[in-house]
Design a protein around this motif. Structure first.
Motif, PDB file in Angstrom:
ATOM      1  N   THR A  36     -63.229 -10.913  19.177  1.00 45.17           N
ATOM      2  CA  THR A  36     -63.775 -11.885  18.225  1.00 45.17           C
ATOM      3  C   THR A  36     -63.585 -11.410  16.788  1.00 45.17           C
ATOM      4  OG1 THR A  36     -65.357 -12.658  19.837  1.00 45.17           O
ATOM      5  CG2 THR A  36     -65.912 -13.086  17.556  1.00 45.17           C
ATOM      6  N   LEU A  37     -63.572 -10.105  16.581  1.00 45.35           N
ATOM      7  CA  LEU A  37     -63.465  -9.575  15.219  1.00 45.35           C
ATOM      8  C   LEU A  37     -62.033  -9.166  14.857  1.00 45.35           C
ATOM      9  CD1 LEU A  37     -66.783  -7.514  15.171  1.00 45.35           C
ATOM     10  CD2 LEU A  37     -66.364  -9.756  14.150  1.00 45.35           C
ATOM     11  N   VAL A  38     -61.092  -9.474  15.770  1.00 42.94           N
ATOM     12  CA  VAL A  38     -59.687  -9.125  15.510  1.00 42.94           C
ATOM     13  C   VAL A  38     -58.945 -10.384  15.043  1.00 42.94           C
ATOM     14  CG1 VAL A  38     -57.535  -8.380  16.624  1.00 42.94           C
ATOM     15  CG2 VAL A  38     -59.678  -7.229  17.173  1.00 42.94           C
ATOM     16  N   GLY A  39     -58.235 -10.299  13.934  1.00 40.20           N
ATOM     17  CA  GLY A  39     -57.509 -11.454  13.392  1.00 40.20           C
ATOM     18  C   GLY A  39     -56.500 -12.014  14.383  1.00 40.20           C
TER      19      GLY A  39
ATOM     20  N   ILE B 209     -64.495 -19.258  20.431  1.00 44.23           N
ATOM     21  CA  ILE B 209     -63.879 -19.013  21.746  1.00 44.23           C
ATOM     22  C   ILE B 209     -63.836 -20.322  22.522  1.00 44.23           C
ATOM     23  CG2 ILE B 209     -63.999 -17.647  23.880  1.00 44.23           C
ATOM     24  CD1 ILE B 209     -65.914 -15.733  22.266  1.00 44.23           C
ATOM     25  N   LYS B 210     -62.666 -20.617  23.069  1.00 44.13           N
ATOM     26  CA  LYS B 210     -62.516 -21.816  23.919  1.00 44.13           C
ATOM     27  C   LYS B 210     -62.179 -21.344  25.317  1.00 44.13           C
ATOM     28  CE  LYS B 210     -60.762 -25.090  20.554  1.00 44.13           C
ATOM     29  NZ  LYS B 210     -59.631 -24.789  19.690  1.00 44.13           N
TER      30      LYS B 210
ATOM     31  N   GLU C 278     -60.360 -16.796  18.928  1.00 41.17           N
ATOM     32  CA  GLU C 278     -59.778 -16.819  17.585  1.00 41.17           C
ATOM     33  C   GLU C 278     -60.622 -15.892  16.714  1.00 41.17           C
ATOM     34  OE1 GLU C 278     -59.474 -20.885  16.142  1.00 41.17           O
ATOM     35  OE2 GLU C 278     -59.372 -20.064  14.109  1.00 41.17           O
ATOM     36  N   GLY C 279     -59.965 -14.953  16.077  1.00 44.47           N
ATOM     37  CA  GLY C 279     -60.706 -13.949  15.307  1.00 44.47           C
ATOM     38  C   GLY C 279     -61.533 -14.542  14.175  1.00 44.47           C
TER      39      GLY C 279
END
Ligand code: UD1
Length: 422
Positions: free
Chosen positions: A316-319, A346-347, A356-357
Motif C-alpha cells: 500500500t505504501l509502495v508507488g 485496493i481492488k 495502488e500505492g
C-alpha cells in the motif's frame, strides 16, 4: 472486548525478538498424545492457541504444566478419553490435529469437525483419506468424525494437495503403524519438518523429512524427552515489514533465513537490501525506492499465505500498482475493506487483489478479521497519521506473543483498551 488504541507516526527503534513457531508448537503438542511418558517442550510461544490446545489435551487425560513462560511439561499416563468435543475444536481448527495421534495411541478417535472458518471452508477430506488408507473405518455423524481400526497398517498415500494439517495428522497416525507408510505430495513447510524432527527425537523412523515424499517405518514404542521448537517465520516476516517501514531502525532477532526464502526474495525484487549481522536481520532501503511486485501465495517453498496480509500493508505504501493472488485459501482478503478504510486503494476480484500505492495510511476504526489480517492492520496503524482503534484483537492474541509489549519497547504508542460489543 479488548481493542488496541494506536497513535501512529511515532518513530520506532530497537530489536524485536522472535518467539517459537505457533504452527510447529501446536502439532508437536498434539504429538504428546502418541506415547506415554513425560515431555519437556522449550521455546513454546505463550499464546491463546497454545492454551486452547492444552485444554483439549487435558480433557483427553494429559497433564500440561508451564515450567516457565515458554517451557511446557506434558505428562501422558494414558488417555482418559478419545473424544475431542465441539466446544473445544470449534475455537481452533488446529485442534483437529489431535486425531492422528489419538488414533496412533488408541486405534480409535472421535473428533468434532472443525466447522466453518473465517478464511474459507477448510475441509478435512485429505486427513480422512489418509486415516482410511492406514486401516481406519471412518464415519461422520452429528458433526463428529469417528475412526476405528483393528490394526494400523502402513500404506502408500498420495495427497491431492500438500495440506499442512493433513500431512501432520497422517505422519502422527503412521508412526506406530505396522510396516511402512509412504506419503507423497506431502507438505514441506518448516513446521511439518519440525514435527517430524520431534518424532524422530523420540525414536520414530522417518526419512525424507523436508521433502514431498515422507517415509515412515512404524515402530512399537517411542521414548519421550525434551525438544526445542523452531522460531516463528511468520512472526519474523511480520516484523521485517516493520523494519522496512522504520527505515531499518527496527531489527529482528532470531529469524531463520532459509525459512523466509520466498518472502525475502520478493522483498529483494521490490528493491530491499536485506542486512544481516549474527542473529539480527533488518532492511534500511527507503520505501520511496521500492518497486511494485506481483505475489502469488503457494505451498512452501512458495510465498506463504500467512504473510499475504502484512505484504499487502507494505505494498500500500509502495508507488505504482502491486498485485496479489491468493491461491491457498478462498476468502482471505477480509483485511482489504479495513485497509481501504485507512486510505489504501485496493481492488479485488475473486482471489486477486490490485494495490495502488498511496503516500500514507489514515487513522480509522477497523476490525481484525483473522490473526494475520489483524497484524496487517496494526502495522498500518503504527505508520498512520493519528489514532486508530483495532477491534477484535482476540484474533491477534491467538498468534502474536505479547504484541503490544514488544511494540512499546520499540517506542510505539499502543495500548489495550476495553470497547463495547465487538
Ligand atoms: C496451516 C497453518 C495455517 C496456514 C496453512 C497454509 C497451522 C496450525 N495452520 O493450516 O496458518 O495458513 O497451513 O500454510 O499450522 N484442504 C482441503 N482438504 C483437507 C485439508 C486442507 O481441501 O483435508 C485445503 C484447505 O481448505 C486450504 C488448503 O487445503 O484451502 C490449505 O490447507 P492446509 O495446508 O491444510 O492448512 P492448515 O493445516 O489448515
Amino acid at each position: 472486548m479488548d481493542a488496541y488504541r494506536i497513535v501512529g507516526g511515532k518513530s520506532l527503534e530497537g530489536v524485536i525478538e522472535i518467539g517459537g513457531a505457533k504452527n510447529a508448537a501446536l502439532p508437536i503438542l498434539c504429538a504428546t498424545l502418541v506415547e506415554k511418558g513425560t515431555y519437556i517442550l522449550k521455546n513454546v510461544p505463550a499464546l491463546k492457541d497454545i492454551k486452547t490446545l492444552s485444554k483439549v489435551l487435558e480433557k483427553l487425560g494429559l497433564q500440561v504444566e508451564n515450567l516457565d513462560k515458554n517451557t511446557l511439561k506434558v505428562v501422558n499416563t494414558g488417555l482418559d478419553s478419545v473424544e475431542a468435543t465441539y466446544d473445544l475444536v470449534k475455537t481452533m481448527r488446529a485442534s483437529f490435529t489431535v486425531m492422528g495421534p489419538i488414533i496412533a495411541h488408541e486405534k480409535k478417535a472421535k473428533v468434532s469437525l472443525p466447522g466453518g472458518c473465517a478464511i474459507g471452508a477448510r475441509p478435512v477430506d485429505l486427513h480422512l483419506k489418509g486415516f482410511e488408507a492406514l486401516g481406519c473405518e471412518i464415519q461422520i455423524h452429528h458433526g463428529y468424525v469417528e475412526a476405528n481400526a483393528k490394526e494400523l497398517k502402513g500404506a502408500r498415500i498420495v495427497l491431492d494437495f500438500p495440506s499442512v494439517g493433513a500431512t501432520e495428522n497422517i505422519v502422527m497416525a503412521a508412526v506406530k503403524a505396522k510396516g511402512t507408510t509412504v506419503l507423497e505430495n506431502a507438505a514441506i513447510e518448516p513446521e511439518v519438518e519440525d514435527l517430524c524432527n520431534f518424532l524422530v527425537s523420540m525414536g520414530a523412523k522417518i526419512t525424507g523429512i523436508g521433502t514431498s515424499k515422507i517415509t515412515i517405518e512404524g515402530v512399537e514404542k517411542l521414548t519421550p524427552g525434551e525438544y526445542t521448537i523452531i522460531p516463528d517465520r511468520i512472526e519474523a516476516g511480520t516484523y521485517l515489514v516493520l523494519s522496512i517501514l522504520s527505515k531499518g531502525k527496527v531489527k529482528v532477532r532470531g529469524a531463520i533465513r532459509e525459512h523466509l526464502d520466498s518472502f525475502l526474495a520478493k522483498l529483494e525484487e521490490m528493491g530491499c537490501e536485506i542486512k544481516e549481522d549474527k542473529d539480527l536481520m533488518w532492511i534500511e532501503t527507503a520505501i520511496e525506492n521500492l518497486k511494485p511486485v506481483r505475489v502469488k501465495t503457494l505451498p512452501h517453498p512458495g510465498f506463504p499465505t500467512d504473510l499475504q496480509a502484512q505484504m499487502m500493508t507494505l505494498m500500500t505504501l509502495v508507488g505504482g500498482t502491486s498485485e496479489i493472488k491468493e491461491t491457498i485459501f478462498e476468502n482471505r482478503f477480509m483485511h482489504v475493506p479495513e485497509l481501504n478504510r485507512m486510505g489504501a486503494k485496493i481492488k479485488t476480484d475473486g482471489n486477486s487483489a490490485w494495490i495502488e500505492g498511496v503516500k500514507q495510511f489514515d487513522s480509522a476504526e477497523v476490525m481484525a478479521s483473522d490473526l494475520r489480517a489483524g497484524a496487517s492492520l496494526v502495522i498500518a496503524a503504527l505508520f498512520a497519521e493519528g489514532e486508530t482503534i483495532v477491534t477484535r484483537i482476540y484474533h491477534i492474541d491467538r498468534g502474536y506473543e505479547i504484541l503490544e509489549d514488544k511494540l512499546i519497547k520499540l517506542g510505539a504508542h499502543i495500548e489495550r483498551i476495553k470497547v463495547e460489543g465487538v
